[in-house]
Design a protein around this motif. Sequence first.
Motif, mmCIF file in Angstrom:
data_model
loop_
_atom_site.group_PDB
_atom_site.id
_atom_site.type_symbol
_atom_site.label_atom_id
_atom_site.label_comp_id
_atom_site.label_asym_id
_atom_site.label_seq_id
_atom_site.Cartn_x
_atom_site.Cartn_y
_atom_site.Cartn_z
ATOM 1 N N VAL A 78 0.854 -1.186 0.000
ATOM 2 C CA VAL A 78 0.000 0.000 0.000
ATOM 3 C C VAL A 78 0.889 1.235 0.000
ATOM 4 C CG1 VAL A 78 -1.641 1.356 1.355
ATOM 5 C CG2 VAL A 78 -1.915 -1.121 1.184
ATOM 6 N N ASP A 79 0.710 2.087 -1.011
ATOM 7 C CA ASP A 79 1.406 3.372 -1.054
ATOM 8 C C ASP A 79 0.535 4.401 -0.350
ATOM 9 O OD1 ASP A 79 3.348 2.178 -2.646
ATOM 10 O OD2 ASP A 79 2.344 2.758 -4.507
ATOM 11 N N PHE A 80 1.159 5.322 0.366
ATOM 12 C CA PHE A 80 0.374 6.346 1.047
ATOM 13 C C PHE A 80 1.127 7.665 1.061
ATOM 14 C CE2 PHE A 80 2.910 4.145 4.267
ATOM 15 C CZ PHE A 80 3.526 5.191 4.923
ATOM 16 N N ARG A 81 0.387 8.749 1.206
ATOM 17 C CA ARG A 81 0.993 10.067 1.344
ATOM 18 C C ARG A 81 0.013 10.989 2.054
ATOM 19 N NH1 ARG A 81 2.298 12.710 -4.191
ATOM 20 N NH2 ARG A 81 2.515 14.552 -2.874
ATOM 21 N N ALA A 82 0.534 11.947 2.797
ATOM 22 C CA ALA A 82 -0.321 12.910 3.481
ATOM 23 C C ALA A 82 -0.933 13.852 2.455
ATOM 24 C CB ALA A 82 0.491 13.689 4.509
ATOM 25 N N GLU A 83 -2.253 14.046 2.551
ATOM 26 C CA GLU A 83 -2.922 14.964 1.648
ATOM 27 C C GLU A 83 -2.804 16.392 2.187
ATOM 28 O OE1 GLU A 83 -6.825 13.307 1.420
ATOM 29 O OE2 GLU A 83 -6.122 11.476 0.444
ATOM 30 N N LYS A 84 -3.432 17.343 1.506
ATOM 31 C CA LYS A 84 -3.290 18.763 1.848
ATOM 32 C C LYS A 84 -3.559 19.062 3.321
ATOM 33 C CE LYS A 84 -4.252 20.625 -2.753
ATOM 34 N NZ LYS A 84 -5.184 21.449 -3.563
ATOM 35 N N ALA A 85 -4.553 18.406 3.889
ATOM 36 C CA ALA A 85 -4.918 18.676 5.280
ATOM 37 C C ALA A 85 -4.053 17.897 6.276
ATOM 38 C CB ALA A 85 -6.392 18.350 5.513
ATOM 39 N N GLY A 86 -3.062 17.155 5.773
ATOM 40 C CA GLY A 86 -2.206 16.376 6.656
ATOM 41 C C GLY A 86 -2.795 15.034 7.032
ATOM 42 N N ILE A 87 -3.738 14.542 6.219
ATOM 43 C CA ILE A 87 -4.392 13.261 6.518
ATOM 44 C C ILE A 87 -3.907 12.181 5.551
ATOM 45 C CG2 ILE A 87 -6.596 12.033 6.667
ATOM 46 C CD1 ILE A 87 -7.908 14.712 7.351
ATOM 47 N N VAL A 88 -3.529 11.038 6.112
ATOM 48 C CA VAL A 88 -3.136 9.877 5.314
ATOM 49 C C VAL A 88 -4.341 8.945 5.217
ATOM 50 C CG1 VAL A 88 -1.721 7.781 5.261
ATOM 51 C CG2 VAL A 88 -0.698 9.980 5.897
ATOM 52 N N HIS A 89 -4.783 8.659 4.002
ATOM 53 C CA HIS A 89 -5.864 7.691 3.769
ATOM 54 C C HIS A 89 -5.244 6.434 3.161
ATOM 55 C CE1 HIS A 89 -9.344 10.281 4.557
ATOM 56 N NE2 HIS A 89 -8.666 11.250 3.968
ATOM 57 N N ALA A 90 -5.639 5.268 3.651
ATOM 58 C CA ALA A 90 -5.098 4.022 3.108
ATOM 59 C C ALA A 90 -6.079 2.879 3.305
ATOM 60 C CB ALA A 90 -3.765 3.687 3.772
ATOM 61 N N LYS A 91 -5.966 1.884 2.428
ATOM 62 C CA LYS A 91 -6.764 0.665 2.538
ATOM 63 C C LYS A 91 -5.997 -0.336 3.398
ATOM 64 C CE LYS A 91 -9.053 1.140 -1.965
ATOM 65 N NZ LYS A 91 -8.620 2.528 -2.174
ATOM 66 N N MET A 92 -6.752 -1.080 4.233
ATOM 67 C CA MET A 92 -6.114 -2.041 5.147
ATOM 68 C C MET A 92 -6.572 -3.475 4.954
ATOM 69 S SD MET A 92 -6.109 -0.231 8.821
ATOM 70 C CE MET A 92 -7.891 -0.278 8.845
ATOM 71 N N GLY A 93 -7.454 -3.706 4.010
ATOM 72 C CA GLY A 93 -7.956 -5.063 3.840
ATOM 73 C C GLY A 93 -9.431 -5.064 3.536
ATOM 74 N N LYS A 94 -10.063 -6.205 3.758
ATOM 75 C CA LYS A 94 -11.487 -6.377 3.476
ATOM 76 C C LYS A 94 -12.257 -6.684 4.762
ATOM 77 C CE LYS A 94 -11.384 -5.975 -1.064
ATOM 78 N NZ LYS A 94 -12.156 -4.944 -1.782
ATOM 79 N N ALA A 95 -13.534 -6.364 4.737
ATOM 80 C CA ALA A 95 -14.375 -6.567 5.917
ATOM 81 C C ALA A 95 -14.457 -8.039 6.314
ATOM 82 C CB ALA A 95 -15.777 -6.011 5.653
ATOM 83 N N SER A 96 -14.215 -8.935 5.371
ATOM 84 C CA SER A 96 -14.275 -10.377 5.663
ATOM 85 C C SER A 96 -13.035 -10.870 6.408
ATOM 86 C CB SER A 96 -14.422 -11.163 4.352
ATOM 87 O OG SER A 96 -13.295 -10.940 3.521
ATOM 88 N N PHE A 97 -11.991 -10.056 6.481
ATOM 89 C CA PHE A 97 -10.773 -10.468 7.175
ATOM 90 C C PHE A 97 -11.065 -10.698 8.658
ATOM 91 C CE2 PHE A 97 -7.028 -8.578 4.519
ATOM 92 C CZ PHE A 97 -7.557 -9.140 3.375
#
Length: 237
Positions: free
Chosen positions: A164-183
């Motif tokens: 998973v690649d991630f970066r802080a957006e303009k407001a300083g928030i990092v959004h990322a996927k962590m998996g699926k609800a079935s995990f």
Amino acid sequence: MATNGKKFRASSELVDRNKRYPVAEGFALLKKTVESRATKYDQTVDVAINLGVDPKHADQMVRGAVVLPHGTGATVRVAVFAKGERATEAANAGADIVGAEDLQKRIEEGFLDFDTVIATPDMMGVVGRLGKVLGPRGLMPNPKVGTVTMDVAKAIRDSKGGKVDFRAEKAGIVHAKMGKASFETAKLEANFNALVDLVMKLKPATAKGVYLQGIAISTTMGPGIKLDTTEILARHR
């Protein structure tokens, strides 16, 4: 739509919006919100990490990549820009599309049937011409996250194995996927910890004040669940 609204309200009522839940409790609650709102597909689990940084300043940009121990649960299509032996290695490693100037032309003509782009350093002159297409979609290869590399086989394995690649957006928030609800809850927690621990290690030296300001998790169709950061901060004192 009314039915969807009722389902959302039902799952939202399980969450106390004024509470910050311990990590384990938060993920257990997330699973309950999924059970209260049945969907025909396996929802994605997301995290939003609010950081005390100003990404407008280059020395406060938080950016990285992590291979989640239990993957993302998603099928990732990988396009690779390479020639010669590296192109052969990419194909053998499972790349979905391999090319050079021919792939550049296809993308310029509208081909975008891929989720990640990897390139060898010598191909960045070609890839650079696609900046206006790939850049806004977050697909531009970058050496900082391992997608500009001579070791294309490893980059492909990582991408398909849950990177998973991630970066802080303009407001300083990092959004990322962590998996699926079935995990299983334990697997979601392990993925979460791997991501958050790396974000903590990437704290810029110039960041002032409180670095980790808040974390929330959610599913695609579910309410946000705020987490208590105490145990995370304790690991990184």
